[in-house]
Scaffold this motif. Structure first.
Motif, PDB file in Angstrom:
ATOM      1  N   GLN A 135       0.827  -1.208   0.000  1.00  9.67           N
ATOM      2  CA  GLN A 135       0.000   0.000   0.000  1.00  9.67           C
ATOM      3  C   GLN A 135       0.863   1.260   0.000  1.00  9.67           C
ATOM      4  OE1 GLN A 135      -3.058  -0.190   3.054  1.00  9.67           O
ATOM      5  NE2 GLN A 135      -3.197  -2.407   2.839  1.00  9.67           N
ATOM      6  N   LEU A 136       1.968   1.233   0.729  1.00 11.06           N
ATOM      7  CA  LEU A 136       2.870   2.387   0.725  1.00 11.06           C
ATOM      8  C   LEU A 136       3.437   2.637  -0.663  1.00 11.06           C
ATOM      9  CD1 LEU A 136       4.814   1.785   4.070  1.00 11.06           C
ATOM     10  CD2 LEU A 136       3.200   3.627   3.597  1.00 11.06           C
ATOM     11  N   PHE A 137       3.844   1.570  -1.338  1.00 14.11           N
ATOM     12  CA  PHE A 137       4.377   1.717  -2.697  1.00 14.11           C
ATOM     13  C   PHE A 137       3.293   2.179  -3.671  1.00 14.11           C
ATOM     14  CE2 PHE A 137       7.946  -1.231  -1.459  1.00 14.11           C
ATOM     15  CZ  PHE A 137       8.936  -0.282  -1.651  1.00 14.11           C
ATOM     16  N   LEU A 138       2.057   1.739  -3.474  1.00 12.52           N
ATOM     17  CA  LEU A 138       0.971   2.181  -4.351  1.00 12.52           C
ATOM     18  C   LEU A 138       0.749   3.683  -4.227  1.00 12.52           C
ATOM     19  CD1 LEU A 138      -1.644  -0.697  -3.916  1.00 12.52           C
ATOM     20  CD2 LEU A 138      -0.346  -0.128  -5.984  1.00 12.52           C
ATOM     21  N   TRP A 139       0.730   4.188  -3.003  1.00 11.18           N
ATOM     22  CA  TRP A 139       0.544   5.624  -2.823  1.00 11.18           C
ATOM     23  C   TRP A 139       1.749   6.411  -3.332  1.00 11.18           C
ATOM     24  CZ3 TRP A 139      -3.965   7.618  -2.135  1.00 11.18           C
ATOM     25  CH2 TRP A 139      -4.956   6.919  -1.442  1.00 11.18           C
ATOM     26  N   TYR A 140       2.944   5.885  -3.109  1.00 18.35           N
ATOM     27  CA  TYR A 140       4.152   6.609  -3.503  1.00 18.35           C
ATOM     28  C   TYR A 140       4.289   6.688  -5.028  1.00 18.35           C
ATOM     29  CZ  TYR A 140       9.066   8.040  -3.457  1.00 18.35           C
ATOM     30  OH  TYR A 140      10.249   8.705  -3.646  1.00 18.35           O
ATOM     31  N   ASN A 141       3.811   5.679  -5.734  1.00 23.67           N
ATOM     32  CA  ASN A 141       3.923   5.628  -7.196  1.00 23.67           C
ATOM     33  C   ASN A 141       2.603   5.913  -7.895  1.00 23.67           C
ATOM     34  OD1 ASN A 141       6.790   4.577  -7.515  1.00 23.67           O
ATOM     35  ND2 ASN A 141       5.912   2.988  -6.210  1.00 23.67           N
ATOM     36  N   ILE A 142       1.672   6.551  -7.221  1.00 24.03           N
ATOM     37  CA  ILE A 142       0.370   6.806  -7.822  1.00 24.03           C
ATOM     38  C   ILE A 142       0.453   7.798  -8.979  1.00 24.03           C
ATOM     39  CG2 ILE A 142      -0.280   8.747  -6.353  1.00 24.03           C
ATOM     40  CD1 ILE A 142      -3.081   7.463  -6.157  1.00 24.03           C
ATOM     41  N   ALA A 143       1.557   8.566  -9.047  1.00 22.06           N
ATOM     42  CA  ALA A 143       1.727   9.515 -10.159  1.00 22.06           C
ATOM     43  C   ALA A 143       1.874   8.799 -11.493  1.00 22.06           C
ATOM     44  CB  ALA A 143       2.944  10.404  -9.916  1.00 22.06           C
ATOM     45  N   LEU A 144       2.194   7.518 -11.483  1.00 26.58           N
ATOM     46  CA  LEU A 144       2.321   6.772 -12.740  1.00 26.58           C
ATOM     47  C   LEU A 144       0.970   6.588 -13.424  1.00 26.58           C
ATOM     48  CD1 LEU A 144       4.860   4.028 -11.591  1.00 26.58           C
ATOM     49  CD2 LEU A 144       5.324   6.114 -12.890  1.00 26.58           C
ATOM     50  N   ILE A 145      -0.129   6.584 -12.671  1.00 35.58           N
ATOM     51  CA  ILE A 145      -1.453   6.418 -13.275  1.00 35.58           C
ATOM     52  C   ILE A 145      -2.289   7.690 -13.184  1.00 35.58           C
ATOM     53  CG2 ILE A 145      -1.515   3.924 -12.902  1.00 35.58           C
ATOM     54  CD1 ILE A 145      -3.105   4.365 -10.384  1.00 35.58           C
ATOM     55  N   PHE A 146      -1.956   8.566 -12.244  1.00 37.25           N
ATOM     56  CA  PHE A 146      -2.630   9.864 -12.147  1.00 37.25           C
ATOM     57  C   PHE A 146      -1.562  10.954 -12.109  1.00 37.25           C
ATOM     58  CE2 PHE A 146      -5.592   6.948  -9.949  1.00 37.25           C
ATOM     59  CZ  PHE A 146      -6.680   7.085 -10.797  1.00 37.25           C
ATOM     60  N   PRO A 147      -1.045  11.345 -13.269  1.00 35.99           N
ATOM     61  CA  PRO A 147       0.056  12.324 -13.264  1.00 35.99           C
ATOM     62  C   PRO A 147      -0.356  13.705 -12.783  1.00 35.99           C
ATOM     63  CG  PRO A 147      -0.673  11.859 -15.505  1.00 35.99           C
ATOM     64  CD  PRO A 147      -1.378  10.895 -14.636  1.00 35.99           C
ATOM     65  N   ILE A 148      -1.629  14.053 -12.926  1.00 36.08           N
ATOM     66  CA  ILE A 148      -2.119  15.372 -12.536  1.00 36.08           C
ATOM     67  C   ILE A 148      -3.225  15.194 -11.492  1.00 36.08           C
ATOM     68  CG2 ILE A 148      -3.174  17.535 -13.288  1.00 36.08           C
ATOM     69  CD1 ILE A 148      -0.372  17.132 -14.366  1.00 36.08           C
ATOM     70  N   LEU A 149      -3.124  15.945 -10.408  1.00 38.09           N
ATOM     71  CA  LEU A 149      -4.171  15.973  -9.399  1.00 38.09           C
ATOM     72  C   LEU A 149      -5.039  17.195  -9.654  1.00 38.09           C
ATOM     73  CD1 LEU A 149      -5.453  14.946  -6.752  1.00 38.09           C
ATOM     74  CD2 LEU A 149      -3.844  16.413  -5.516  1.00 38.09           C
ATOM     75  N   ASN A 150      -6.299  16.941 -10.007  1.00 39.70           N
ATOM     76  CA  ASN A 150      -7.222  18.022 -10.337  1.00 39.70           C
ATOM     77  C   ASN A 150      -8.468  17.875  -9.466  1.00 39.70           C
ATOM     78  OD1 ASN A 150      -8.703  20.079 -11.435  1.00 39.70           O
ATOM     79  ND2 ASN A 150      -8.720  19.279 -13.524  1.00 39.70           N
ATOM     80  N   LEU A 151      -8.581  18.735  -8.457  1.00 36.47           N
ATOM     81  CA  LEU A 151      -9.731  18.729  -7.566  1.00 36.47           C
ATOM     82  C   LEU A 151     -10.724  19.842  -7.881  1.00 36.47           C
ATOM     83  CD1 LEU A 151      -7.895  18.092  -4.166  1.00 36.47           C
ATOM     84  CD2 LEU A 151      -8.974  16.406  -5.684  1.00 36.47           C
ATOM     85  N   GLY A 152     -10.551  20.525  -9.000  1.00 38.59           N
ATOM     86  CA  GLY A 152     -11.412  21.638  -9.360  1.00 38.59           C
ATOM     87  C   GLY A 152     -10.890  22.935  -8.797  1.00 38.59           C
TER      88      GLY A 152
END
Length: 321
Positions: A135-152
């Motif tokens: 789970q730690l690695f998933l959160w740390y590498n989440i930019a590989l599938i969501f390169p941009i964080l867009n919350l509006g």
């Protein structure tokens, strides 16, 4: 008319020692029973074996190639102290997230709403069924599938947002929430259902009943395992080393890579972990003692009272000897 009772002491039955003298053979008093303690030879043998093993371990470490003088030199080194502070920070924040979200998930799972109950069950299933390090690695590498964080209202690159600290906080906190949900559920279910029905009869809403009636009583069941979870979180936080968060283990390994004192720095980290867990274990004991008020007639003694009682028994034995 009834005849008067003869109160002449000559005709009264014998009392006291006379009874024993009359029932014993030959009119002699019975002999005093002498209790002979049972010999527990197994205890002595097991104690000798354990002491022998401890002596062998001590000899092995005394002959090991370890520079013991390095340990006190780096015990309060700035990098180590900062790493211990970061470990404590990530532990406290992760437990806050875990406890708060765990209570919500427990209430959701006990809800009669099938949607919220199913969502809570699925959350617990996923986060308890996968390792924390994954789970730690998933959160740390989440930019590989969501390169941009867009919350509006906020937009940024995920690599700038998902720092090692945030990844460790989410990984540890959300995983802990799954375990705390089960602990809180057990605590809530330990409260008698009659009290919930009585509170509803008095006009309290479900939220008021949970806040004023159920949770205060459930804390007696929730606090002990929560303290254990906190101590466990102190040690689990070392997994954040894998995502480059500067916690205690990461600080120790960084120093060992420069000084080549690998085992010595691991011993330094172990001393700090033991110190932190010991302090919070004492705090857990007093917290459990506080919530035990009203549930037990006699509160368990404090640590100082236990030490005083032990010293009193020891002095009494020496006086008897």
């Amino acid at each position: 008319m009834t005849e008067p009772i003869d109160k002449d002491p000559v005709h009264m039955p014998p009392v006291g020692p006379a009874v024993h003298e009359s029932t014993s053979a030959g009119g002699l008093p019975p002999q005093v029973i002498k209790a002979v303690p049972v010999r527990h030879y197994g205890r002595w043998i097991s104690a000798v074996l354990v002491l022998g093993v401890l002596a062998l371990i001590g000899v092995a470490f005394s002959n090991a190639d370890i520079n013991w003088s390095v340990i006190p030199d780096y015990l309060f080194f700035d990098t180590i102290v900062d790493g211990a502070a970061n470990t404590l920070l990530i532990t406290v924040l992760s437990m806050v997230i875990g406890v708060a979200l765990g209570v919500v998930l427990a209430v959701m799972r006990l809800s009669k709403n099938p949607v919220t109950s199913a969502v809570a069950r699925m959350y617990i299933y996923l986060f308890r069924g996968t390792p924390v390090l994954v789970q730690l690695f998933l959160w740390y590498n989440i930019a590989l599938i969501f390169p941009i964080l867009n919350l509006g209202f906020y937009k940024n690159e995920m690599t700038d947002v998902m720092t090692p600290f945030l990844a460790a906080l989410l990984g540890l906190g959300l995983n802990e929430a799954a375990y705390m949900a089960e602990i809180c559920r057990a605590g809530i279910q330990s409260v008698d259902g009659g009290q919930i029905e009585a509170s509803h009869a008095l006009g309290l809403t479900g939220a008021q009943t949970m806040r004023r009636i159920v949770l205060p009583q459930a804390m007696r069941v929730i606090v002990p395992p929560t303290g254990n979870e906190f101590v466990n979180m102190l040690k689990t936080s070392s997994l954040a080393y894998g995502i480059q968060y500067q916690e205690l283990l990461k600080a120790a390994t960084d120093i060992s890579s420069r000084t080549l004192a690998v085992m010595e720095m691991l011993f330094v980290a172990s001393v700090w972990y033991l110190l932190l867990t010991s302090v919070f274990s004492i705090g857990q004991y007093y917290l459990e003692r506080r919530f035990a008020r009203g549930a037990t007639r006699n509160l368990p003694p404090t640590l100082l009272q236990k030490v005083g009682a032990s010293l009193t028994r020891l002095s009494h034995r020496e006086g008897v000897a």
